[in-house]
Design a protein around this motif. Structure first.
Motif, PDB file in Angstrom:
ATOM      1  N   GLN A  61       0.863  -1.325   0.024  1.00 46.65           N
ATOM      2  CA  GLN A  61       0.049  -0.043  -0.046  1.00 46.65           C
ATOM      3  C   GLN A  61       0.904   1.276   0.162  1.00 46.65           C
ATOM      4  OE1 GLN A  61      -3.176   0.513  -0.427  1.00 46.65           O
ATOM      5  NE2 GLN A  61      -3.724  -1.493  -0.346  1.00 46.65           N
ATOM      6  N   PRO A  62       0.856   2.078  -1.113  1.00 48.97           N
ATOM      7  CA  PRO A  62       1.626   3.126  -1.156  1.00 48.97           C
ATOM      8  C   PRO A  62       1.609   4.265   0.030  1.00 48.97           C
ATOM      9  CG  PRO A  62       0.448   2.952  -3.225  1.00 48.97           C
ATOM     10  CD  PRO A  62       0.113   1.995  -2.102  1.00 48.97           C
ATOM     11  N   ASP A  63       0.540   4.547   0.602  1.00 55.67           N
ATOM     12  CA  ASP A  63       0.564   5.368   1.635  1.00 55.67           C
ATOM     13  C   ASP A  63       0.813   4.798   2.912  1.00 55.67           C
ATOM     14  OD1 ASP A  63      -0.028   8.043   2.613  1.00 55.67           O
ATOM     15  OD2 ASP A  63      -2.277   7.274   3.156  1.00 55.67           O
ATOM     16  N   SER A  83       0.177   6.804   8.179  1.00 59.06           N
ATOM     17  CA  SER A  83       0.693   7.071   6.769  1.00 59.06           C
ATOM     18  C   SER A  83       1.903   7.559   6.556  1.00 59.06           C
ATOM     19  CB  SER A  83      -0.362   8.043   6.100  1.00 59.06           C
ATOM     20  OG  SER A  83       0.106   9.535   6.486  1.00 59.06           O
ATOM     21  N   GLY A 127     -10.082   4.920  -0.319  1.00 58.17           N
ATOM     22  CA  GLY A 127     -10.222   6.381  -0.552  1.00 58.17           C
ATOM     23  C   GLY A 127     -10.517   7.192   0.845  1.00 58.17           C
ATOM     24  N   GLY A 140      -7.109  11.210  -7.152  1.00 57.33           N
ATOM     25  CA  GLY A 140      -6.022  10.426  -6.813  1.00 57.33           C
ATOM     26  C   GLY A 140      -6.209   8.953  -6.437  1.00 57.33           C
ATOM     27  N   ALA A 141      -7.247   8.544  -6.169  1.00 58.09           N
ATOM     28  CA  ALA A 141      -7.723   7.224  -5.704  1.00 58.09           C
ATOM     29  C   ALA A 141      -7.218   6.261  -6.807  1.00 58.09           C
ATOM     30  CB  ALA A 141      -9.021   6.806  -5.303  1.00 58.09           C
ATOM     31  N   ARG A 143      -5.250   6.033  -9.295  1.00 63.79           N
ATOM     32  CA  ARG A 143      -3.624   6.151  -9.139  1.00 63.79           C
ATOM     33  C   ARG A 143      -3.010   5.383  -8.395  1.00 63.79           C
ATOM     34  NH1 ARG A 143      -2.267  10.913  -8.333  1.00 63.79           N
ATOM     35  NH2 ARG A 143      -1.019  10.632  -6.529  1.00 63.79           N
ATOM     36  N   GLU A 144      -3.510   5.592  -6.928  1.00 69.44           N
ATOM     37  CA  GLU A 144      -3.055   5.200  -5.900  1.00 69.44           C
ATOM     38  C   GLU A 144      -3.337   3.414  -5.822  1.00 69.44           C
ATOM     39  OE1 GLU A 144      -3.116   5.333  -0.913  1.00 69.44           O
ATOM     40  OE2 GLU A 144      -2.401   7.079  -2.211  1.00 69.44           O
ATOM     41  N   GLU A 147      -1.006   1.774  -8.314  1.00 73.56           N
ATOM     42  CA  GLU A 147       0.267   1.697  -7.695  1.00 73.56           C
ATOM     43  C   GLU A 147       0.344   0.471  -6.676  1.00 73.56           C
ATOM     44  OE1 GLU A 147       3.563   3.882  -5.348  1.00 73.56           O
ATOM     45  OE2 GLU A 147       1.979   5.242  -6.270  1.00 73.56           O
ATOM     46  N   ALA A 148      -0.698   0.442  -5.857  1.00 75.47           N
ATOM     47  CA  ALA A 148      -0.802  -0.786  -4.977  1.00 75.47           C
ATOM     48  C   ALA A 148      -0.915  -2.305  -5.575  1.00 75.47           C
ATOM     49  CB  ALA A 148      -1.946  -0.391  -4.081  1.00 75.47           C
TER      50      ALA A 148
END
Length: 157
Positions: A61-63, A83, A127, A140-141, A143-144, A147-148
């Motif tokens: 998870q990126p964040d 985060s 999100g 941005g959801a 994209r994130e 990435e995840a």
């Protein structure tokens, strides 16, 4: 009926697998995005990473910087997440093999996985939550989530 649904009969026919159930959940939440992909790894291997909230989850998870499970009773879970930006969230939800739905006051995280002929179909959503409403802020959801999913695929294959 697909092989993965055999023996999964409910009151009127086959039950939804966890990925299909996630599609239904996301369809009912305004602004929510669902990212779905089939990973070339078996479900137990994929869920070993996804379902490990204090370990593997934070790595894909990126964040997420860290997650600490505060309490677990059956499939109910309470966790504290931090985060990478220093924000904290106190989550309550359900975590069981193939399914995770966590909500805090302002965040939602949803993950599902289902066997697909020895591979694993994975669905991710999440999100910023609009309190008191079935809605997520969509900025941005996607994209994130993409990435995840890419980071998860790299961890399990």
């Amino acid at each position: 009926m697909k092989e993965s649904e055999e023996g999964n009969e409910g009151r009127g026919g086959p039950l939804l697998d966890d990925v299909r159930r996630m599609r239904v959940m996301v369809a009912g939440v305004r602004g929510a995005h669902l990212v779905e992909r089939v990973l070339p790894a078996p479900l137990p291997r994929v869920w070993q990473v996804m379902g490990d909230l204090e370990g593997g989850f934070g790595e894909f998870q990126p964040d997420m910087r860290s997650v600490r499970v505060l309490r677990r009773e059956g499939d109910r879970v309470e966790a504290l997440a931090r985060s990478r930006y220093g924000l904290r969230a106190h989550f309550h939800g359900v975590l069981r093999p193939g399914w995770c739905w966590l909500q805090s006051r302002f965040l939602v995280i949803g993950m599902a996985a289902a066997d697909e002929d020895g591979r694993t179909r994975v669905a991710l959503t999440g999100g910023v939550r609009v309190p008191g409403r079935a809605a997520l802020v969509p900025f941005g959801a996607r994209r994130e989530l993409e990435e995840a999913m890419t980071r998860l695929a790299a961890r399990v294959t």
